[in-house]
Design an enzyme around this catalytic site. Structure first.
Site, mmCIF file in Angstrom:
data_model
loop_
_atom_site.group_PDB
_atom_site.id
_atom_site.type_symbol
_atom_site.label_atom_id
_atom_site.label_comp_id
_atom_site.label_asym_id
_atom_site.label_seq_id
_atom_site.Cartn_x
_atom_site.Cartn_y
_atom_site.Cartn_z
ATOM 1 N N SER A 111 -6.372 4.546 -2.919
ATOM 2 C CA SER A 111 -6.135 5.920 -3.357
ATOM 3 C C SER A 111 -4.661 6.044 -3.725
ATOM 4 C CB SER A 111 -6.471 6.873 -2.208
ATOM 5 O OG SER A 111 -5.957 8.160 -2.447
ATOM 6 N N TYR A 120 -5.403 9.429 6.771
ATOM 7 C CA TYR A 120 -5.959 8.929 5.512
ATOM 8 C C TYR A 120 -4.917 8.090 4.777
ATOM 9 C CZ TYR A 120 -8.215 8.889 0.945
ATOM 10 O OH TYR A 120 -8.786 8.495 -0.239
#
Length: 70
Positions: free
Chosen positions: A21, A34
């Site tokens: 990501s 995350y």
């Protein structure tokens, strides 16, 4: 990835794509866990790519950015 790399080493080729990501490059408020996970994916990908280059295998990560959805 341990077993993937072993198989690629035996066949002297191969390719792996790891999902990451944009949070792997930068953090964001409220997303520390995350972001930490995606940093780990990026580090693993870079290290594995260096190791796999010796036997003509490619290790890459794809890092999509945010998408505004309904």
């Amino acid at each position: 990835m341990k077993y993937e790399l072993a198989a690629m080493q035996r066949q002297r080729s191969g390719s792996t794509v790891n999902p990451s990501s944009t949070m792997g490059e930068r953090g964001a408020a409220g997303a520390s866990l995350y972001a930490a996970g995606k940093h780990a994916v990026e580090g693993l990908t870079k290290s594995a790519a260096i190791e796999a280059a010796a036997y003509n295998a490619r290790i890459n990560a794809v890092a999509p950015g945010p998408v505004d959805t309904g």
